[in-house]
Design a protein around this motif. Structure first.
Motif, PDB file in Angstrom:
ATOM      1  N   LEU A  41      -1.213   7.408  52.560  1.00 57.24           N
ATOM      2  CA  LEU A  41      -1.169   9.159  52.167  1.00 57.24           C
ATOM      3  C   LEU A  41      -0.381   9.043  50.883  1.00 57.24           C
ATOM      4  O   LEU A  41      -0.373   9.827  49.983  1.00 57.24           O
ATOM      5  N   MET A  42       1.154   8.360  50.766  1.00 59.27           N
ATOM      6  CA  MET A  42       1.687   8.487  49.687  1.00 59.27           C
ATOM      7  C   MET A  42       1.329   7.921  48.410  1.00 59.27           C
ATOM      8  O   MET A  42       1.238   8.429  47.552  1.00 59.27           O
ATOM      9  N   ASP A  43       0.511   6.682  48.816  1.00 57.16           N
ATOM     10  CA  ASP A  43      -0.332   6.166  47.533  1.00 57.16           C
ATOM     11  C   ASP A  43      -1.303   7.353  46.851  1.00 57.16           C
ATOM     12  O   ASP A  43      -1.490   7.346  45.510  1.00 57.16           O
ATOM     13  N   CYS A  44      -1.866   7.694  47.916  1.00 57.58           N
ATOM     14  CA  CYS A  44      -2.960   8.995  47.311  1.00 57.58           C
ATOM     15  C   CYS A  44      -2.654   9.826  46.581  1.00 57.58           C
ATOM     16  O   CYS A  44      -2.892  10.068  45.157  1.00 57.58           O
ATOM     17  N   ILE A  45      -1.288  10.455  47.004  1.00 54.93           N
ATOM     18  CA  ILE A  45      -0.759  11.699  46.129  1.00 54.93           C
ATOM     19  C   ILE A  45      -0.085  11.232  44.906  1.00 54.93           C
ATOM     20  O   ILE A  45       0.025  11.668  43.894  1.00 54.93           O
ATOM     21  N   SER A  46       0.696   9.845  45.157  1.00 54.41           N
ATOM     22  CA  SER A  46       1.528   9.665  43.807  1.00 54.41           C
ATOM     23  C   SER A  46       0.250   9.038  42.696  1.00 54.41           C
ATOM     24  O   SER A  46       0.446   9.682  41.570  1.00 54.41           O
ATOM     25  N   ASP A  47      -0.892   8.337  43.044  1.00 56.66           N
ATOM     26  CA  ASP A  47      -1.750   8.176  42.250  1.00 56.66           C
ATOM     27  C   ASP A  47      -2.628   9.522  41.307  1.00 56.66           C
ATOM     28  O   ASP A  47      -2.820   9.488  40.625  1.00 56.66           O
ATOM     29  N   GLY A  48      -2.921  10.443  42.573  1.00 55.04           N
ATOM     30  CA  GLY A  48      -3.573  11.521  42.175  1.00 55.04           C
ATOM     31  C   GLY A  48      -2.576  12.363  41.268  1.00 55.04           C
ATOM     32  O   GLY A  48      -3.012  13.018  40.179  1.00 55.04           O
ATOM     33  N   THR A  49      -1.282  12.386  41.347  1.00 52.09           N
ATOM     34  CA  THR A  49      -0.319  12.998  40.662  1.00 52.09           C
ATOM     35  C   THR A  49      -0.213  12.505  39.220  1.00 52.09           C
ATOM     36  O   THR A  49      -0.278  13.196  38.152  1.00 52.09           O
ATOM     37  N   LYS A  50      -0.440  11.280  39.122  1.00 56.42           N
ATOM     38  CA  LYS A  50      -0.463  10.552  37.627  1.00 56.42           C
ATOM     39  C   LYS A  50      -1.530  11.097  37.030  1.00 56.42           C
ATOM     40  O   LYS A  50      -1.605  11.354  35.796  1.00 56.42           O
ATOM     41  N   ARG A  51      -2.789  10.884  37.607  1.00 59.12           N
ATOM     42  CA  ARG A  51      -4.165  11.472  36.802  1.00 59.12           C
ATOM     43  C   ARG A  51      -4.021  12.858  36.501  1.00 59.12           C
ATOM     44  O   ARG A  51      -4.290  13.243  35.306  1.00 59.12           O
ATOM     45  N   ALA A  52      -3.388  13.773  37.549  1.00 57.18           N
ATOM     46  CA  ALA A  52      -3.094  15.204  37.024  1.00 57.18           C
ATOM     47  C   ALA A  52      -2.382  15.411  35.885  1.00 57.18           C
ATOM     48  O   ALA A  52      -2.433  16.235  35.060  1.00 57.18           O
ATOM     49  N   ASN A  53      -1.324  14.483  35.697  1.00 58.45           N
ATOM     50  CA  ASN A  53      -0.113  14.884  34.779  1.00 58.45           C
ATOM     51  C   ASN A  53      -0.823  14.522  33.382  1.00 58.45           C
ATOM     52  O   ASN A  53      -0.722  15.232  32.312  1.00 58.45           O
ATOM     53  N   ILE A  54      -1.950  13.588  33.307  1.00 58.48           N
ATOM     54  CA  ILE A  54      -2.290  13.186  31.999  1.00 58.48           C
ATOM     55  C   ILE A  54      -3.437  14.436  31.698  1.00 58.48           C
ATOM     56  O   ILE A  54      -3.422  14.820  30.457  1.00 58.48           O
ATOM     57  N   VAL A  55      -3.984  15.012  32.521  1.00 58.33           N
ATOM     58  CA  VAL A  55      -4.805  16.084  32.138  1.00 58.33           C
ATOM     59  C   VAL A  55      -4.130  17.485  31.610  1.00 58.33           C
ATOM     60  O   VAL A  55      -4.402  17.943  30.648  1.00 58.33           O
ATOM     61  N   ALA A  56      -3.018  17.732  32.589  1.00 59.99           N
ATOM     62  CA  ALA A  56      -2.225  18.790  32.212  1.00 59.99           C
ATOM     63  C   ALA A  56      -1.298  18.661  31.041  1.00 59.99           C
ATOM     64  O   ALA A  56      -1.237  19.567  30.147  1.00 59.99           O
ATOM     65  N   ASP A  57      -0.974  17.341  30.772  1.00 58.89           N
ATOM     66  CA  ASP A  57      -0.192  17.111  29.425  1.00 58.89           C
ATOM     67  C   ASP A  57      -1.073  17.296  28.202  1.00 58.89           C
ATOM     68  O   ASP A  57      -0.482  18.067  27.381  1.00 58.89           O
ATOM     69  N   LYS A  58      -2.326  16.977  28.351  1.00 60.84           N
ATOM     70  CA  LYS A  58      -3.175  17.412  27.248  1.00 60.84           C
ATOM     71  C   LYS A  58      -3.408  18.744  26.717  1.00 60.84           C
ATOM     72  O   LYS A  58      -3.279  19.252  25.873  1.00 60.84           O
ATOM     73  N   THR A  59      -3.516  19.485  27.995  1.00 59.92           N
ATOM     74  CA  THR A  59      -3.640  21.008  27.882  1.00 59.92           C
ATOM     75  C   THR A  59      -2.527  21.541  27.110  1.00 59.92           C
ATOM     76  O   THR A  59      -2.328  22.310  26.423  1.00 59.92           O
ATOM     77  N   LEU A  60      -1.067  21.205  27.684  1.00 57.38           N
ATOM     78  CA  LEU A  60       0.038  21.605  27.153  1.00 57.38           C
ATOM     79  C   LEU A  60       0.340  21.197  25.681  1.00 57.38           C
ATOM     80  O   LEU A  60       0.744  21.996  25.084  1.00 57.38           O
ATOM     81  N   GLU A  61      -0.305  20.292  25.298  1.00 62.49           N
ATOM     82  CA  GLU A  61      -0.348  19.741  23.773  1.00 62.49           C
ATOM     83  C   GLU A  61      -1.089  20.953  22.930  1.00 62.49           C
ATOM     84  O   GLU A  61      -0.622  21.252  22.017  1.00 62.49           O
ATOM     85  N   GLU A  62      -2.065  21.220  23.511  1.00 59.51           N
ATOM     86  CA  GLU A  62      -2.907  22.334  22.775  1.00 59.51           C
ATOM     87  C   GLU A  62      -2.354  23.407  22.703  1.00 59.51           C
ATOM     88  O   GLU A  62      -2.150  24.401  21.721  1.00 59.51           O
ATOM     89  N   VAL A  63      -1.495  23.713  23.835  1.00 60.65           N
ATOM     90  CA  VAL A  63      -1.020  25.329  23.897  1.00 60.65           C
ATOM     91  C   VAL A  63       0.319  25.203  22.950  1.00 60.65           C
ATOM     92  O   VAL A  63       0.430  26.118  22.407  1.00 60.65           O
ATOM     93  N   VAL A  64       1.018  24.216  22.974  1.00 58.20           N
ATOM     94  CA  VAL A  64       2.366  24.074  22.354  1.00 58.20           C
ATOM     95  C   VAL A  64       1.668  24.021  21.048  1.00 58.20           C
ATOM     96  O   VAL A  64       2.567  24.975  20.051  1.00 58.20           O
ATOM     97  N   GLU A  65       0.566  23.444  20.388  1.00 58.13           N
ATOM     98  CA  GLU A  65       0.156  23.526  18.848  1.00 58.13           C
ATOM     99  C   GLU A  65      -0.063  25.134  18.653  1.00 58.13           C
ATOM    100  O   GLU A  65       0.138  25.629  17.552  1.00 58.13           O
ATOM    101  N   ALA A  66      -1.071  25.338  19.680  1.00 58.92           N
ATOM    102  CA  ALA A  66      -1.610  26.904  19.574  1.00 58.92           C
ATOM    103  C   ALA A  66      -0.235  28.007  19.109  1.00 58.92           C
ATOM    104  O   ALA A  66      -0.459  28.729  18.358  1.00 58.92           O
ATOM    105  N   VAL A  67       0.631  27.833  20.106  1.00 54.63           N
ATOM    106  CA  VAL A  67       1.942  28.711  19.905  1.00 54.63           C
ATOM    107  C   VAL A  67       2.578  28.318  18.542  1.00 54.63           C
ATOM    108  O   VAL A  67       3.398  29.095  18.019  1.00 54.63           O
ATOM    109  N   GLY A  68       2.518  27.191  18.053  1.00 61.00           N
ATOM    110  CA  GLY A  68       3.450  26.763  17.050  1.00 61.00           C
ATOM    111  C   GLY A  68       4.838  26.259  17.298  1.00 61.00           C
ATOM    112  O   GLY A  68       5.721  26.191  16.371  1.00 61.00           O
ATOM    113  N   LEU A  69       4.622  25.560  18.495  1.00 60.87           N
ATOM    114  CA  LEU A  69       6.039  24.916  18.716  1.00 60.87           C
ATOM    115  C   LEU A  69       6.244  23.323  18.629  1.00 60.87           C
ATOM    116  O   LEU A  69       7.148  22.827  18.937  1.00 60.87           O
TER     117      LEU A  69
END
Ligand code: TRP
Length: 332
Positions: A300-328
């Motif tokens: 169970l631990m492996d599942c959520i730690s792997d899942g969390t890694k994958r999720a961070n990659i996706v969310a980081d990418k969106t954040l990058e776009e958001v930061v750029e859009a706001v001009g930060l």
């Protein structure tokens, strides 16, 4: 073909119950093949009212993951992850907070009800009051367009879409996407006592991890028709919890319809009816219970730690776009 993204989550304040199963878990099992699905354990949202008891949340984390996997959410197909470990979420949340007024939050019926239910009175924590904004961060970080939730979450998705439209307009971008709720046929299950909603806090729910004995005991304690005393008495179907559960969980709808007719005419006893429901629920829960028992903590631990890694990659990418859009993106 690119699959659309589905995202949902639950607050980990204990194990999940039949209300979760029929409301959203079943939908997630169905949706995971046609959508790229993210399933979030919302520990940060749980802390908005359990902040003084973080141990309870931490202890529930793997229980909820075990519930997910035992009902058939496949960690190789769906991404199961933990909210607190997604680094992009707090910044998105803070940026979104500027776009929502306090009076808009006050008008959300879900929040209003919860404030009453939790007895906050005038002492509402800001974190709790603003959780619908943080939920908009959850949804948009993954560019989710389908949100399998109960109907109590509809006003929160509406707010999320308002934020998306405002953000995209103000910052002249299209990096955030609007989302749509995916409701199951039974979006809200009554409690075994007949109260409007089965919930952990009201102590009126049947948990997916309950033993066969406990399930039986709960079924036999269900609220039926208080005037239906002898088998031959005419029975009421409306508000009768056993029938609500049969409607939700019995596969054979015709059989349930016939039983309703017999019950109303008199001649069908509560014991027979409850035995049928007990069998129905035991059949549903047995494989879930078995699967749960086979799941090891490390897995169970492996599942959520792997899942969390994958999720961070996706969310980081969106954040990058958001930061750029706001001009930060000062140092880019
Ligand atoms: N509010 C949801 C609940 O209480 C949990 C949740 C948090 C959620 N973030 C979400 C659901 C994002 C859907 C999408 O059950």
């Amino acid at each position: 073909m690119i699959k659309k993204i589905a995202l949902t989550g639950d607050r980990p304040t204990g194990c999940l119950h039949l209300g979760h199963y029929i409301g959203t878990l079943k939908s997630r099992v169905e949706l995971q093949n046609s959508y790229e699905q993210y399933v979030m354990v919302a520990d940060i949202q749980a802390l908005t009212d359990y902040y003084s008891n973080p141990k309870k949340i931490a202890d529930s984390l793997l229980e909820v993951v075990a519930d997910y996997i035992s009902v058939g959410i496949d960690p190789n197909i769906s991404t199961i992850f933990v909210q607190s470990q997604i680094k992009a979420l707090p910044l998105l949340n803070v940026l979104f907070m500027n776009m929502v007024t306090t009076s808009r939050l006050e008008r959300i019926p879900t929040v209003k009800n919860e404030i009453l239910q939790k007895g906050f009175g005038d002492s509402i924590p800001v974190g709790f009051f603003g959780y619908p904004i943080s939920q908009a961060a959850d949804i948009t970080a993954f560019k989710a367009q389908i949100i399998p939730v109960g109907d109590d979450q509809l006003p929160i998705i509406e707010l999320c879409n308002e934020i998306v439209r405002r953000f995209n307009r103000i910052y002249n971008t299209n990096c955030l996407l609007e989302a749509e709720a995916y409701l199951s046929k039974t979006t809200r299950l009554v409690g075994i006592d007949g109260q409007a909603k089965a919930s952990k806090s009201l102590g009126n729910a049947i948990f997916l991890s309950d033993t066969p004995e406990v399930v039986k005991e709960k079924v036999f304690s269900m609220y039926t028709d208080p005037d239906h005393i002898k088998v031959s008495d005419l029975g009421k179907v409306e508000g009768n919890v056993v029938f609500v559960y049969l409607d939700a969980f019995h596969e054979n709808k015709e059989e349930v319809a016939e039983l309703k007719v017999r019950y109303q005419k008199g001649g069908l006893g509560d014991v027979a009816l409850k035995s049928l429901l007990n069998n129905t629920l035991q059949n549903l829960l047995e494989p879930i219970r078995e699967k749960r028992a086979s799941l090891k903590k490390d897995f169970l631990m492996d599942c959520i730690s792997d899942g969390t890694k994958r999720a961070n990659i996706v969310a980081d990418k969106t954040l990058e776009e958001v930061v750029e859009a706001v001009g930060l993106n000062y140092f880019a």
